[in-house]
Design a protein around this motif. Structure first.
Motif, short mmCIF file in Angstrom:
data_model
loop_
_atom_site.label_atom_id
_atom_site.label_comp_id
_atom_site.label_asym_id
_atom_site.label_seq_id
_atom_site.Cartn_x
_atom_site.Cartn_y
_atom_site.Cartn_z
N THR A 91 0.83 -1.20 0.00
CA THR A 91 0.00 0.00 0.00
C THR A 91 0.87 1.25 0.00
N HIS A 92 1.89 1.24 0.84
CA HIS A 92 2.76 2.43 0.94
C HIS A 92 3.54 2.63 -0.35
N THR A 93 4.11 1.57 -0.91
CA THR A 93 4.91 1.74 -2.13
C THR A 93 4.04 2.14 -3.32
N ALA A 94 2.76 1.72 -3.31
CA ALA A 94 1.85 2.14 -4.38
C ALA A 94 1.45 3.60 -4.23
N ARG A 95 1.27 4.05 -3.01
CA ARG A 95 0.87 5.44 -2.78
C ARG A 95 2.03 6.41 -2.94
N HIS A 96 3.25 5.91 -2.81
CA HIS A 96 4.43 6.77 -2.89
C HIS A 96 5.42 6.18 -3.89
N PRO A 97 5.03 6.11 -5.17
CA PRO A 97 5.91 5.47 -6.16
C PRO A 97 7.23 6.21 -6.34
#
Length: 209
Positions: A91-97
């Motif tokens: 979730t974090h890596t998708a929201r902060h590419p």
């Protein structure tokens, strides 16, 4: 504007530029323009391009590890904790590419001191996963004392798979964080479940026995 707020604006702009253009191609002029400040002010606050990049790495690494730890609720079965940790990670890596690109793509390719920053992040994630795997072994009551080296190797493999899968998920349209986490759970937990149940895979015998 308070210094801390303006500095975060500069870091936001820097992460976006570094993540999309790369460390070498990024310019302090671009970063200053995106942040809405003068280039001398960026240098005043953050000293140099190298120091600015290091500050971006530290901030994004801290945010990622905090997100993963916050996503795991203590007291749940080990598989649920791993599921929640993976879901929080993706979730974090998708929201902060852009932040993930800085951590996983840019920082790894430019040597010291950036490699040391990334090694510290990875060590923290591996240590966290190691604890989850060790806890799973204790829960299974089958092999509560898995060899330390084996547990460490499993944690390294799982973190490495998560890193690669995050790159793939961010580059593949329509893949959600839950889908990425489920993919890795299907890949990893089935094997871990057999291991915890006393059914480890063993290599075939060699021709010489």
């Amino acid at each position: 504007m308070p210094r801390a707020v303006r500095e975060q604006q500069m870091l936001d702009a820097a992460v976006q530029i570094f993540g999309r253009r790369g460390y070498m191609a990024a310019s302090m002029d671009e970063i200053a323009e995106l942040a809405g400040v003068s280039k001398p002010l960026v240098y005043l606050y953050l000293n140099s391009k190298e120091d600015l990049f290091s500050a971006c790495i530290r901030r994004e690494a801290a945010a990622l590890t905090q997100a993963v730890r916050a996503g795991v609720r203590p007291g749940l079965p080990a598989d649920r904790q791993l599921w929640e940790g993976l879901t929080a990670f993706f979730t974090h890596t998708a929201r902060h590419p852009d932040g993930w690109a800085v951590l996983h793509l840019q920082a790894r390719t430019h040597g010291e001191p950036f490699a040391t920053e990334i090694a510290a992040l990875r060590e923290e994630l591996v240590a966290f996963v190691t604890l989850l795997i060790a806890e799973a072994a204790r829960e299974a009551h089958r092999d509560p004392d898995l060899p330390e080296r084996e547990v460490a190797g499993l944690a390294e493999a799982l973190v490495g798979a998560a890193e690669s899968l995050a790159d793939w998920a961010n580059a593949t349209e329509g893949v959600t964080a839950r889908q990425a986490a489920a993919t890795l759970m299907n890949f990893a937990w089935a094997g871990l479940g057999d291991l915890m149940a006393g059914r480890p895979w063993t290599p075939p015998a060699t021709e010489d026995g």
